[in-house]
Each structure stands twice: as C-alpha cells, then as structure tokens.
Design a protein around this motif. Structure first.
Motif, PDB file in Angstrom:
ATOM      1  N   GLY A 363      -3.232   6.711 -51.370  1.00  0.00           N
ATOM      2  CA  GLY A 363      -3.992   7.018 -52.584  1.00  0.00           C
ATOM      3  C   GLY A 363      -3.330   6.456 -53.831  1.00  0.00           C
ATOM      4  O   GLY A 363      -3.995   5.905 -54.722  1.00  0.00           O
ATOM      5  N   ALA A 364      -2.006   6.573 -53.911  1.00  0.00           N
ATOM      6  CA  ALA A 364      -1.276   6.054 -55.062  1.00  0.00           C
ATOM      7  C   ALA A 364      -1.358   4.534 -55.122  1.00  0.00           C
ATOM      8  O   ALA A 364      -1.490   3.943 -56.212  1.00  0.00           O
ATOM      9  N   ALA A 365      -1.266   3.890 -53.972  1.00  0.00           N
ATOM     10  CA  ALA A 365      -1.366   2.433 -53.924  1.00  0.00           C
ATOM     11  C   ALA A 365      -2.744   1.974 -54.395  1.00  0.00           C
ATOM     12  O   ALA A 365      -2.873   1.020 -55.175  1.00  0.00           O
ATOM     13  N   GLN A 366      -3.781   2.671 -53.926  1.00  0.00           N
ATOM     14  CA  GLN A 366      -5.133   2.303 -54.340  1.00  0.00           C
ATOM     15  C   GLN A 366      -5.318   2.464 -55.848  1.00  0.00           C
ATOM     16  O   GLN A 366      -5.890   1.602 -56.517  1.00  0.00           O
ATOM     17  N   ARG A 367      -4.804   3.562 -56.410  1.00  0.00           N
ATOM     18  CA  ARG A 367      -4.910   3.770 -57.854  1.00  0.00           C
ATOM     19  C   ARG A 367      -4.176   2.668 -58.623  1.00  0.00           C
ATOM     20  O   ARG A 367      -4.637   2.193 -59.666  1.00  0.00           O
ATOM     21  N   THR A 368      -3.029   2.270 -58.103  1.00  0.00           N
ATOM     22  CA  THR A 368      -2.242   1.229 -58.765  1.00  0.00           C
ATOM     23  C   THR A 368      -3.009  -0.080 -58.825  1.00  0.00           C
ATOM     24  O   THR A 368      -3.082  -0.736 -59.887  1.00  0.00           O
ATOM     25  N   PHE A 369      -3.583  -0.484 -57.709  1.00  0.00           N
ATOM     26  CA  PHE A 369      -4.291  -1.761 -57.691  1.00  0.00           C
ATOM     27  C   PHE A 369      -5.617  -1.694 -58.448  1.00  0.00           C
ATOM     28  O   PHE A 369      -6.059  -2.690 -59.031  1.00  0.00           O
ATOM     29  N   ARG A 370      -6.235  -0.544 -58.479  1.00  0.00           N
ATOM     30  CA  ARG A 370      -7.474  -0.402 -59.243  1.00  0.00           C
ATOM     31  C   ARG A 370      -7.206  -0.531 -60.750  1.00  0.00           C
ATOM     32  O   ARG A 370      -7.960  -1.176 -61.478  1.00  0.00           O
ATOM     33  N   ILE A 371      -6.144   0.108 -61.218  1.00  0.00           N
ATOM     34  CA  ILE A 371      -5.830   0.016 -62.654  1.00  0.00           C
ATOM     35  C   ILE A 371      -5.414  -1.405 -63.009  1.00  0.00           C
ATOM     36  O   ILE A 371      -5.685  -1.891 -64.116  1.00  0.00           O
ATOM     37  N   LEU A 372      -4.770  -2.093 -62.056  1.00  0.00           N
ATOM     38  CA  LEU A 372      -4.420  -3.488 -62.280  1.00  0.00           C
ATOM     39  C   LEU A 372      -5.692  -4.334 -62.422  1.00  0.00           C
ATOM     40  O   LEU A 372      -5.794  -5.171 -63.325  1.00  0.00           O
ATOM     41  N   ARG A 373      -6.654  -4.102 -61.551  1.00  0.00           N
ATOM     42  CA  ARG A 373      -7.923  -4.840 -61.631  1.00  0.00           C
ATOM     43  C   ARG A 373      -8.632  -4.554 -62.958  1.00  0.00           C
ATOM     44  O   ARG A 373      -9.176  -5.467 -63.599  1.00  0.00           O
ATOM     45  N   ALA A 374      -8.600  -3.291 -63.377  1.00  0.00           N
ATOM     46  CA  ALA A 374      -9.224  -2.935 -64.662  1.00  0.00           C
ATOM     47  C   ALA A 374      -8.524  -3.647 -65.816  1.00  0.00           C
ATOM     48  O   ALA A 374      -9.165  -4.144 -66.749  1.00  0.00           O
ATOM     49  N   GLY A 375      -7.206  -3.701 -65.766  1.00  0.00           N
ATOM     50  CA  GLY A 375      -6.445  -4.366 -66.814  1.00  0.00           C
ATOM     51  C   GLY A 375      -6.760  -5.837 -66.903  1.00  0.00           C
ATOM     52  O   GLY A 375      -6.804  -6.405 -68.006  1.00  0.00           O
ATOM     53  N   MET A 376      -6.998  -6.460 -65.768  1.00  0.00           N
ATOM     54  CA  MET A 376      -7.321  -7.884 -65.752  1.00  0.00           C
ATOM     55  C   MET A 376      -8.687  -8.159 -66.363  1.00  0.00           C
ATOM     56  O   MET A 376      -8.989  -9.289 -66.761  1.00  0.00           O
ATOM     57  N   SER A 377      -9.532  -7.111 -66.446  1.00  0.00           N
ATOM     58  CA  SER A 377     -10.872  -7.288 -66.991  1.00  0.00           C
ATOM     59  C   SER A 377     -10.914  -7.126 -68.506  1.00  0.00           C
ATOM     60  O   SER A 377     -11.939  -7.410 -69.138  1.00  0.00           O
ATOM     61  N   LEU A 378      -9.813  -6.648 -69.091  1.00  0.00           N
ATOM     62  CA  LEU A 378      -9.782  -6.453 -70.536  1.00  0.00           C
ATOM     63  C   LEU A 378      -9.878  -7.785 -71.267  1.00  0.00           C
ATOM     64  O   LEU A 378      -9.295  -8.777 -70.845  1.00  0.00           O
TER      65      LEU A 378
END
Length: 380
Positions: A363-378
């Motif tokens: 779960g923590a790994a998934q949250r980490t990569f999801r926030i990374l993907r969101a950051g790349m969309s900024l």
C-alpha cells in the motif's frame, strides 16, 4: 523512467529482496514502461554479509571457530571477486551467542573473530572488511589478535589466553608471529561509534553493562583497559584513545587499528563502496530506500542517510518508505531524502504491523508511485 530500489530490510518481517519485488510490481502498475533494478543494502550491522554477497554474486563460506566463551561452533564470512572478504564479528563473538546468565565480559573473547580473519587470509583474500557491531566482548581485541599469532605475555612470560580478565596482566606483546599475510592485506573496519578505548565514554563504561558487567567488574575492566592501552602505546607509539572508534566492540577496534593497520570507516559507506553503488545510479531517475523505523538516528550512518547523500551528490531524488517514524525522523531531509512514506495506515500493535507487513508495504509503495505520477502532471 528508471527506478533503483535500495532499502534496508525490515527486521523480522521483510527482506531487502522482498521489498525490491513489491516495489517493482507496484512501480510497473503505475508506470508500465518503467525500468526497475534493485540492490540489497545494509549499514554494517546484522545482514551485511548477505547484502554484499547478494549484490556482488559472491558466496558464503563456513568455518569452525570458537565462540565468545571459547566453545566450538561455526561461523560464516562472505567472499567475492576473488580478493574480497566480508566478516561480521557478531557471527563468531556476538552477544546473542552468550546465554544471559553467563554474560560477564571478564570471561568472553574475540578469539573466534580472529579465526574468521585467519581463514580469509589463509584462503588468499587480501581486501577484508570487518563489521564489528553486536559484540559480547571487552577484551581489547586480544583474543582476535591471539588467533592471528600475536602473543600477549604476563610478567612471568606466560602467554595469556585473551579474555577480558587478562587485560591487566599484559606485560609484553610479541608480534613476531603475526600472520604474514597481514602486511599485504587492506583491512577496513565498519564502525559507526566514535567511542575511545578508555574513559567514561570508552568501551567498558559505555557498552560493558549490556554485556553483563556489574559495577565492580566494570571498574576492574576499566583499570585494566587503561593498562592495556599503555602497553599498546609502548609497543607502537599509538595512543588509541586519540582515535575515534577504538572502543568499539570492547576494544576490538583498537586492536584492528594497531595490529592490522585497519582503516576505520562508516558501515554504510563501506557497504556502498563494496557493492559499487555509485555505478548503479547511472541513468536513474528516482531511488527508493527505507528501513523498519526512521528516527533521529537514521541521519547518522543508517542506510537511508548513506543512500540519500550518494543520490544528493548526483542530483538524483531519493525517497524513503519506512515502517514507522519516531522523533527527529525529519532530520533525514538534510541527507538527500526528499520524502518519507510510512507503511502504517492507522493505530496498530507492532505484532499486527509485522503480520501484515507485505500488505502494508504494498500500500505504501502504491501511494508513493501515485503521488510521483501526480507530481509529474503538475504544470511548471
């Protein structure tokens, strides 16, 4: 997108290899075309041999040695690249090897650690790294050096065995029998404590109690250790109390420095050098590291700080996934780690967290990569 995963194990629940597997699965779930690689890492403590051997495709060797009570036992050391050996002194002279009712630093020895070093030398290894955490001993390294051919003699010329109780009896030291391969071998000591050999912050008073020393025993050992330090000064001209880390492992640090001319180096830095970590950073976009619990100590010689600083020098972002956070965990931000994600999702007992370790880490790994993907969309 290229990821490198380099986490310490979560003691008692997840190995470095398991963590790499989970991170790879979750990274590819969020970034299907990403490239992932992983390496096992340790900080010079428990698991160091396994981490280095796994990373370097080395092998484990098992030899017969004597434990801290001079009992017959076996211990392992790792080898790789034909010339490198990695030794953990705790494998032969560690505190867990001594039953609690038998713990007394007057009667323990590092002799078995010396036997491990001798075995590596006998087999031709000339680059030897020695992790010296977790000792049961306070013998000034006399036991280890005895196994390597040094003779510690009393006033009558009798050879001393090399227990803690022998420190005060040393009158003369004969190094003529020291293993001949020592002079052609490079020794590195993995040590993250700065304690000198003697004094209130020295080997005896800092670590002796946990090894079973009573106030009376510690007082005797401190007096005897000062006498021993004087003999080392007479023999070599080296004042070991002026060298940081000589009090590590009950004074084994001093003996390795004096008799083997060993270099004292941070455990994590030694491991990262051994596994050629810097070369693994080539082309990497993000590094994920971590440990079971992160607090203020994590910034001082632990895996995340070592990884973070290497990444910082290369301007590669690094993040940490950890089991839990304690006081001062945020200090790690000064050491190249950009963010911390905890696996714990709510209040729970440590037993539950360990039982659910795979699920929680995923779960923590998934949250980490999801926030990374969101950051790349900024947008800039």
């Amino acid at each position: 997108m290229k990821f490198l995963f380099a986490s310490d194990s979560f003691k008692g629940s997840l190995s470095s290899e398991e963590i790499t597997g989970i991170l790879t699965e979750e990274a590819k779930r969020i970034f299907p075309d990403c490239e992932c690689s992983g390496v096992s890492v340790a900080d010079g403590g428990e698991g160091t041999i396994e981490a280095v051997i796994d990373a370097m495709n080395g092998q484990i060797k098992t030899v017969s040695v004597h434990g801290p009570l001079m009992e017959e036992t076996t211990a392992e050391f790792g080898v790789f690249d034909g010339s490198h050996a990695v030794i953990e002194m705790a494998k032969a002279s560690g505190l867990p090897m001594v039953p609690s009712e038998k713990r007394n630093p007057l009667y323990t020895t590092t002799y078995g650690t010396g036997e491990l070093i001798k075995a590596a030398l006998d087999e031709g290894y000339r680059n030897i790294a020695i992790a010296i955490g977790g000792s049961a001993t306070n013998d000034g390294g006399m036991g280890a050096m005895t196994a390597l051919g040094v003779k510690f003699l009393d006033k009558e010329g009798n050879q001393l065995t090399g227990y803690g109780k022998d420190l005060g009896s040393v009158d003369r030291i004969d190094i003529s029998g020291l293993h001949p391969a020592v002079k052609e071998t490079e020794f590195t000591v993995m040590c993250d404590v700065m304690n000198p050999l003697t004094g209130q912050n020295g080997a005896t008073y800092t670590f002796g109690k946990q090894k079973g020393g009573t106030p009376e025993v510690l007082k005797r050992l401190e007096t005897d250790m000062k006498s021993y330090a004087g003999k080392l000064l007479e023999l070599t001209g080296i004042d070991v109390d002026q060298i940081k880390g000589t009090g590590a492992a009950g004074g084994l640090g001093a003996a390795l420095n004096v008799f083997l001319n060993a270099n004292m180096k941070s455990g994590i830095e030694t491991v990262l050098d051994l596994i050629q970590f810097d070369s693994l950073l080539e082309g990497v976009d993000l590094v994920v590291t971590g440990e079971g619990r992160m607090d203020w100590q994590s910034a001082f010689g632990k895996v995340p700080s070592g990884i973070g600083m290497r990444c910082k020098k290369r301007r590669i972002p690094a993040v940490a996934i950890v089991g839990g956070m304690g006081d001062g965990a945020e200090k790690i931000y000064e050491h190249g780690i950009e963010s911390i994600t905890t696996t714990i999702q709510g209040a729970m007992a440590i037993e539950e967290a360990m039982e659910r370790s795979v699920e929680l880490y995923r779960g923590a790994a998934q949250r980490t990569f999801r926030i990374l993907r969101a950051g790349m969309s900024l947008k800039e």
